[in-house]
Enzyme design. Sequence first.
Site, PDB file in Angstrom:
ATOM      1  N   SER A 197       0.828  -1.197   0.000  1.00 42.39           N
ATOM      2  CA  SER A 197       0.000   0.000   0.000  1.00 42.39           C
ATOM      3  C   SER A 197       0.866   1.253   0.000  1.00 42.39           C
ATOM      4  CB  SER A 197      -0.892   0.024   1.231  1.00 42.39           C
ATOM      5  OG  SER A 197      -1.510   1.278   1.344  1.00 42.39           O
ATOM      6  N   TYR A 212      -2.291  -0.738  10.219  1.00 43.40           N
ATOM      7  CA  TYR A 212      -2.464  -1.082   8.812  1.00 43.40           C
ATOM      8  C   TYR A 212      -1.185  -0.781   8.034  1.00 43.40           C
ATOM      9  CZ  TYR A 212      -4.010  -0.759   3.958  1.00 43.40           C
ATOM     10  OH  TYR A 212      -4.107  -0.918   2.599  1.00 43.40           O
TER      11      TYR A 212
HETATM   12  N1  LIG Z   1      -8.683   0.198  -2.130  1.00 42.17           N
HETATM   13  C1  LIG Z   1      -7.633   0.920  -1.899  1.00 42.17           C
HETATM   14  O1  LIG Z   1      -7.684   2.141  -1.963  1.00 42.17           O
HETATM   15  C2  LIG Z   1      -6.335   0.250  -1.523  1.00 42.17           C
HETATM   16  C3  LIG Z   1      -5.191   1.048  -1.411  1.00 42.17           C
HETATM   17  C4  LIG Z   1      -3.996   0.469  -1.073  1.00 42.17           C
HETATM   18  C5  LIG Z   1      -3.926  -0.892  -0.857  1.00 42.17           C
HETATM   19  N2  LIG Z   1      -5.043  -1.670  -0.946  1.00 42.17           N
HETATM   20  C6  LIG Z   1      -4.920  -3.116  -0.689  1.00 42.17           C
HETATM   21  O2  LIG Z   1      -5.497  -3.853  -1.741  1.00 42.17           O
HETATM   22  C7  LIG Z   1      -6.006  -5.082  -1.242  1.00 42.17           C
HETATM   23  C8  LIG Z   1      -7.442  -5.262  -1.676  1.00 42.17           C
HETATM   24  O3  LIG Z   1      -8.204  -4.191  -1.178  1.00 42.17           O
HETATM   25  P1  LIG Z   1      -9.657  -3.821  -1.692  1.00 42.17           P
HETATM   26  O4  LIG Z   1      -9.728  -2.353  -1.687  1.00 42.17           O
HETATM   27  O5  LIG Z   1      -9.955  -4.575  -2.914  1.00 42.17           O
HETATM   28  O6  LIG Z   1     -10.521  -4.373  -0.448  1.00 42.17           O
HETATM   29  P2  LIG Z   1     -12.047  -4.815  -0.374  1.00 42.17           P
HETATM   30  O7  LIG Z   1     -12.835  -4.193  -1.466  1.00 42.17           O
HETATM   31  O8  LIG Z   1     -12.428  -4.600   1.036  1.00 42.17           O
HETATM   32  O9  LIG Z   1     -11.957  -6.385  -0.672  1.00 42.17           O
HETATM   33  C9  LIG Z   1     -11.278  -7.238   0.199  1.00 42.17           C
HETATM   34  C10 LIG Z   1     -11.474  -8.686  -0.180  1.00 42.17           C
HETATM   35  O10 LIG Z   1     -10.888  -9.507   0.836  1.00 42.17           O
HETATM   36  C11 LIG Z   1     -11.873 -10.329   1.438  1.00 42.17           C
HETATM   37  N3  LIG Z   1     -11.628 -10.456   2.866  1.00 42.17           N
HETATM   38  C12 LIG Z   1     -11.708  -9.481   3.798  1.00 42.17           C
HETATM   39  N4  LIG Z   1     -11.424  -9.972   5.018  1.00 42.17           N
HETATM   40  C13 LIG Z   1     -11.176 -11.283   4.858  1.00 42.17           C
HETATM   41  C14 LIG Z   1     -10.850 -12.340   5.748  1.00 42.17           C
HETATM   42  N5  LIG Z   1     -10.735 -12.146   7.057  1.00 42.17           N
HETATM   43  N6  LIG Z   1     -10.654 -13.584   5.244  1.00 42.17           N
HETATM   44  C15 LIG Z   1     -10.777 -13.805   3.922  1.00 42.17           C
HETATM   45  N7  LIG Z   1     -11.103 -12.850   3.032  1.00 42.17           N
HETATM   46  C16 LIG Z   1     -11.298 -11.608   3.487  1.00 42.17           C
HETATM   47  C17 LIG Z   1     -13.177  -9.625   1.173  1.00 42.17           C
HETATM   48  O11 LIG Z   1     -14.205 -10.553   1.298  1.00 42.17           O
HETATM   49  P3  LIG Z   1     -15.738 -10.090   1.368  1.00 42.17           P
HETATM   50  O12 LIG Z   1     -16.130  -9.944  -0.050  1.00 42.17           O
HETATM   51  O13 LIG Z   1     -16.429 -11.200   2.083  1.00 42.17           O
HETATM   52  O14 LIG Z   1     -15.742  -8.796   2.131  1.00 42.17           O
HETATM   53  C18 LIG Z   1     -12.950  -9.082  -0.234  1.00 42.17           C
HETATM   54  O15 LIG Z   1     -13.105 -10.091  -1.189  1.00 42.17           O
HETATM   55  C19 LIG Z   1      -5.818  -5.035   0.274  1.00 42.17           C
HETATM   56  O16 LIG Z   1      -4.670  -5.745   0.617  1.00 42.17           O
HETATM   57  C20 LIG Z   1      -5.654  -3.565   0.552  1.00 42.17           C
HETATM   58  O17 LIG Z   1      -4.904  -3.349   1.717  1.00 42.17           O
HETATM   59  C21 LIG Z   1      -6.263  -1.126  -1.273  1.00 42.17           C
END
Ligand SMILES: NC(=O)c1ccc[n+]([C@@H]2O[C@H](COP(=O)([O-])OP(=O)(O)OC[C@H]3O[C@@H](n4cnc5c(N)ncnc54)[C@H](OP(=O)(O)O)[C@@H]3O)[C@@H](O)[C@H]2O)c1
Length: 320
Positions: A197, A212
Amino acid sequence: MEKQITTYIHHFTADQPIWLLLLSSLGFLIILKKFISFLKWVFNNFLRTPKDLKTYGSWALITGSTDGIGKAFAYQLAQKGLNLILVSRNSHKLKTVSTEIQAMFPDTKIKKIKLDFSGNVTSGLRLIEEAVRDVDLGVLINNVGITYPAAMFFHEVDEKVWMDIVRVNLEGTSNVTRAVLPGMIERKRGAVVNIGSGASIVVPSHPLYAIYAATKAYVDQLSRCLYVEYKQFGIDVQCQVPLYVATKMASRVAATEESSFFIPSACDYGRAAVRQIGFEPRCSPYWTHSIQWFFAGFLPEPLLNAWRFSIGIRRRENSS
Ligand SMILES: NC(=O)c1ccc[n+]([C@@H]2O[C@H](COP(=O)([O-])OP(=O)(O)OC[C@H]3O[C@@H](n4cnc5c(N)ncnc54)[C@H](OP(=O)(O)O)[C@@H]3O)[C@@H](O)[C@H]2O)c1
Ligand SMILES: *[C@@H]1O[C@H](CO)[C@@H](O)[C@H](O)[C@H]1NC(C)=O
Ligand SMILES: *[C@@H]1O[C@H](CO)[C@@H](O)[C@H](O)[C@H]1NC(C)=O
């Protein structure tokens, strides 16, 4: 003519004090270096032919694949002709995503594994080990990640909340990587992508989201060490560094789920992200993200700290 130029150069160099010459050469070198990195950036982001991911193996495993970035990866990898092992915590969402992908790419084989990384992982991890034992797993996307429900000071964070973040982001990523490496070593090929991130790499601090950001710093360092350790086995490890992407998570940390110039949709982000698999040990795949990263490098650390802190405070106030 030639003589004239030589005389001119002679005059020019002879007339200048030596420090000025050194200084201008230094300036020239710095500009040259920036220019070369700019050309490299253009090449890497827009011109370079992506790797054929099937040469790593015919299957890909994606954690957190039922929403946001993970789901986008699943679609992209299916489109590239890979079979999928989808790992997530909710069996209903797993079924929905797999049905959607199957409808679009009927030839894709899909295995679903229900695993909540913040719960009892014993049987889920065993399922992953079993699933990867009989397939030619080429690509692992360690995407699963969670953050705070809202911005807060470290001492305000519930123990359960921060232990879960450590378990999901840090232990989960390490455990799944360990489970797939032996097979990749045996086949002498593989690509591991860990999602870091900007919170821990692009800005010097991410106040009010400390745990985080700290787990993501771990992911970054783990990736860069593994990149060196496993190169000799034909395994390309990489940390991809997204800034804001319009997902469920961003709706909490950036207070928006709308995409914009600097906040790509998960789909656009995913398309850029698969193009970078297998190259540098660390990259920010989406072009407007890397532009922000580049300019952040020019700003003084105290200024970036103050800016992030004020954002954190604002988020904290808005959520209470
Ligand atoms: N979005 C951003 O702005 C951003 C920025 C920097 C880094 N990131 C990183 O990118 C990655 C993906 O983020 P995202 O934005 O796509 O997040 P998201 O939309 O919240 O999706 C997260 C995914 O992980 C699953 N998940 C959450 N908790 C879990 C658990 N305890 N066990 C198994 N699965 C779990 C969720 O399942 P459900 O569908 O059941 O909720 C969902 O499929 C993360 O590592 C995040 O830190 C994101
Ligand atoms: C976790 O689940 C396994 C079986 O799936 C069980 O043997 C073990 O006792 C459980 N652990 C905890 C702490 O509940
Ligand atoms: C990771 O593996 C260790 C050792 O097997 C286990 O104790 C821990 O619960 C696992 N955690 C996660 C989130 O997978």
